[in-house]
Design an enzyme around this catalytic site. Structure first.
Site, PDB file in Angstrom:
ATOM      1  N   SER A 197     -10.850  -3.309 -10.211  1.00 35.72           N
ATOM      2  CA  SER A 197     -11.703  -2.927  -9.074  1.00 35.72           C
ATOM      3  C   SER A 197     -12.047  -1.446  -9.175  1.00 35.72           C
ATOM      4  CB  SER A 197     -10.955  -3.187  -7.764  1.00 35.72           C
ATOM      5  OG  SER A 197      -9.871  -2.277  -7.657  1.00 35.72           O
ATOM      6  N   ASP A 219     -14.417  -5.951 -10.955  1.00 30.76           N
ATOM      7  CA  ASP A 219     -14.325  -6.740  -9.725  1.00 30.76           C
ATOM      8  C   ASP A 219     -15.082  -6.001  -8.608  1.00 30.76           C
ATOM      9  OD1 ASP A 219     -13.352  -8.829  -8.126  1.00 30.76           O
ATOM     10  OD2 ASP A 219     -11.521  -7.745  -7.591  1.00 30.76           O
ATOM     11  N   ASP A 263     -21.627  -7.099  -6.562  1.00 31.04           N
ATOM     12  CA  ASP A 263     -21.424  -7.720  -5.254  1.00 31.04           C
ATOM     13  C   ASP A 263     -22.468  -7.179  -4.276  1.00 31.04           C
ATOM     14  OD1 ASP A 263     -20.646  -8.665  -2.838  1.00 31.04           O
ATOM     15  OD2 ASP A 263     -18.586  -7.939  -2.929  1.00 31.04           O
ATOM     16  N   HIS A 288     -10.161 -12.392   1.470  1.00 30.44           N
ATOM     17  CA  HIS A 288      -9.363 -11.399   0.748  1.00 30.44           C
ATOM     18  C   HIS A 288      -8.122 -10.974   1.530  1.00 30.44           C
ATOM     19  CE1 HIS A 288     -13.289 -10.626  -1.396  1.00 30.44           C
ATOM     20  NE2 HIS A 288     -12.443 -10.750  -2.388  1.00 30.44           N
ATOM     21  N   GLY A 289      -7.084 -10.597   0.804  1.00 29.91           N
ATOM     22  CA  GLY A 289      -5.911  -9.983   1.421  1.00 29.91           C
ATOM     23  C   GLY A 289      -4.794 -10.967   1.706  1.00 29.91           C
ATOM     24  N   ALA A 308      -8.330 -15.958  -3.407  1.00 26.46           N
ATOM     25  CA  ALA A 308      -7.663 -17.239  -3.654  1.00 26.46           C
ATOM     26  C   ALA A 308      -6.148 -17.118  -3.798  1.00 26.46           C
ATOM     27  CB  ALA A 308      -8.273 -17.902  -4.891  1.00 26.46           C
ATOM     28  N   SER A 309      -5.578 -16.061  -3.245  1.00 27.30           N
ATOM     29  CA  SER A 309      -4.116 -15.987  -3.266  1.00 27.30           C
ATOM     30  C   SER A 309      -3.542 -16.990  -2.269  1.00 27.30           C
ATOM     31  CB  SER A 309      -3.626 -14.579  -2.906  1.00 27.30           C
ATOM     32  OG  SER A 309      -3.725 -13.735  -4.037  1.00 27.30           O
ATOM     33  N   ASP A 349      -5.177 -11.484  -6.545  1.00 32.22           N
ATOM     34  CA  ASP A 349      -4.649 -10.122  -6.495  1.00 32.22           C
ATOM     35  C   ASP A 349      -3.474 -10.020  -5.519  1.00 32.22           C
ATOM     36  OD1 ASP A 349      -4.195  -7.452  -6.697  1.00 32.22           O
ATOM     37  OD2 ASP A 349      -6.050  -6.784  -5.789  1.00 32.22           O
TER      38      ASP A 349
HETATM   39  P1  13P Z   1      -6.786 -12.209  -2.931  1.00 35.97           P
HETATM   40  O1  13P Z   1      -6.726 -11.054  -1.986  1.00 35.97           O
HETATM   41  O2  13P Z   1      -6.747 -13.511  -2.195  1.00 35.97           O
HETATM   42  O3  13P Z   1      -5.776 -12.126  -4.002  1.00 35.97           O
HETATM   43  O4  13P Z   1      -8.235 -12.169  -3.635  1.00 35.97           O
HETATM   44  C1  13P Z   1      -8.460 -11.310  -4.730  1.00 35.97           C
HETATM   45  C2  13P Z   1      -9.908 -11.198  -5.073  1.00 35.97           C
HETATM   46  O5  13P Z   1     -10.761 -11.941  -4.635  1.00 35.97           O
HETATM   47  C3  13P Z   1     -10.277 -10.126  -6.016  1.00 35.97           C
HETATM   48  O6  13P Z   1     -11.658 -10.051  -6.181  1.00 35.97           O
HETATM   49  O1  G3H Z   2     -10.939  -8.147  -3.678  1.00 33.72           O
HETATM   50  C1  G3H Z   2     -10.395  -7.064  -3.875  1.00 33.72           C
HETATM   51  C2  G3H Z   2      -9.240  -6.950  -4.788  1.00 33.72           C
HETATM   52  O2  G3H Z   2      -8.060  -7.441  -4.202  1.00 33.72           O
HETATM   53  C3  G3H Z   2      -9.088  -5.538  -5.251  1.00 33.72           C
HETATM   54  O3  G3H Z   2      -8.556  -4.746  -4.256  1.00 33.72           O
HETATM   55  O4  G3H Z   2     -10.153  -2.829  -4.181  1.00 33.72           O
HETATM   56  O5  G3H Z   2      -7.833  -2.616  -3.223  1.00 33.72           O
HETATM   57  O6  G3H Z   2      -8.182  -2.733  -5.703  1.00 33.72           O
HETATM   58  P1  G3H Z   2      -8.698  -3.134  -4.347  1.00 33.72           P
HETATM   59 ZN    ZN Z   3     -12.785 -10.572  -4.431  1.00 32.11          ZN
END
Ligand code: 13P
Ligand code: G3H
Ligand code: ZN
Length: 311
Positions: A50, A82, A104, A180-181, A215-216, A258
């Site tokens: 990222s 990313d 994005d 996310h998250g 997708a976590s 992530d």
């Molecule tokens: P998570 O936060 O669900 O792991 O998603 C990660 C993601 O989409 C990174 O682009």
């Molecule tokens: O979707 C985002 C990823 O989890 C990356 O997170 O921008 O904090 O590195 P970050």
């Molecule tokens: Zn993402």
């Protein structure tokens, strides 16, 4: 083997009914944990970086670590930007050796998303790099920006053919209810993904690779381990593994993970310090963290993605 694009990986994944794991990387232990797991499971990999990761570790350090992993494992590895938020960061990653970028534009109007995505595709394709676009907007936190559930929106299947046709993207991230998250669904909520939208997108774009962000699964053992060792994380529910497995069997060829890596690492470090409050050598607490990431990634490759044995 040099770094590869995701083209061949996605073609095989689509035909084989599995998905490629796209894991976010920020430092050496995370890269080693992921790539050692993939080596043992003989799985192709996408390592994604990222803007925040580039800021934290610097582009060149991550690139060299990924090159080292490539040499160490001999696996097909694609290095991907990313959530690129504009042309400049995509260009910088393409010029810096990435084989794939995400533009994005989902926070823009539809026409502006088409415009910036097309601009990135033209530059990327001229340099042998592939591009992921996004339609629809996920809730949650990405790069410190919090998108509320009200501002999130599912992908409109009516737009996908026009978007892919006009931009020339190589894959498309869609919003079907992932986010996310680490706080995706509140306790008591039932996780739900809009498989009907996914099926409609698949029908309109036959053979075209689809991407799932957010997708976590927010593995409960890790949250419990964090809280049993001094942490204070609220209970949360992620995307159930069986739903992701179902998605991986369809047009979904890339699944982004992530938060589960972050939870695995933090859980191990907290446990280690709780058990060994006198330790101060980083290798003592980073070794179990790396092992925990390795175990998590093996579980994802086998139970969720189905990409084991496919390298
Ligand atoms: P998570 O936060 O669900 O792991 O998603 C990660 C993601 O989409 C990174 O682009
Ligand atoms: O979707 C985002 C990823 O989890 C990356 O997170 O921008 O904090 O590195 P970050
Ligand atoms: Zn993402």
């Amino acid at each position: 083997m040099p770094l590869v694009t995701s083209t061949e990986m996605f073609k095989k994944a689509y035909e084989g009914g599995y998905a490629i794991g796209a894991f976010n990387v920020n430092n050496m232990e995370i890269i080693q944990g992921i790539t050692e797991a993939a080596k043992e499971e003989n799985a192709p990999l996408i390592l994604q970086v990222s803007a925040g990761a580039r800021k934290y570790a610097k582009h060149v350090y991550l690139m060299k670590l990924i090159e080292a992993a490539l040499e160490d494992t001999g696996l097909p590895i694609c290095v991907h930007l990313d959530h690129g938020d504009g042309f400049d960061v995509c260009k910088s990653c393409i010029d810096g050796g990435f084989t794939s970028v995400m533009i994005d534009g989902s926070h823009h109007s539809y026409e502006d998303n088409v415009k910036v995505t097309k601009q990135v595709v033209e530059y990327a394709h001229a340099h042998g790099v592939v591009v992921e676009g996004e339609l629809g907007r996920l809730a949650g936190i990405e790069d410190a920006v919090n998108v509320s559930a009200e501002d999130a929106s599912y992908t409109n299947p009516d737009q996908v053919e026009d978007f892919v046709g006009r931009t020339g993207v190589d894959s498309l991230a869609i919003a079907i209810g992932t986010s996310h998250g680490a706080y995706k669904f509140k306790p008591g909520q039932t996780p739900r993904l809009r498989f009907d939208i996914l099926e409609e997108v698949e029908r309109r774009l036959p053979g075209f690779p689809i991407v799932l962000h957010g997708a976590s699964s927010v593995i409960p053992e890790f949250v419990q381990m964090i809280n049993a060792n001094g942490g204070k994380m609220p209970d949360a529910i992620g995307i159930p593994e069986d739903m992701l497995r179902q998605a991986a069997k369809s047009a979904v060829c890339k699944i982004n993970i992530d938060s589960d890596l972050r939870l695995a690492m933090t859980a191990s470090v907290r446990k280690h310090f709780n058990e060994h409050p006198d330790h101060f050598d980083p290798r003592q607490y980073l070794s179990p963290a790396r092992e925990n990431i390795k175990g998590l990634v093996k579980r994802k490759l086998v139970n969720v993605l189905g990409s084991n044995g496919k390298a």
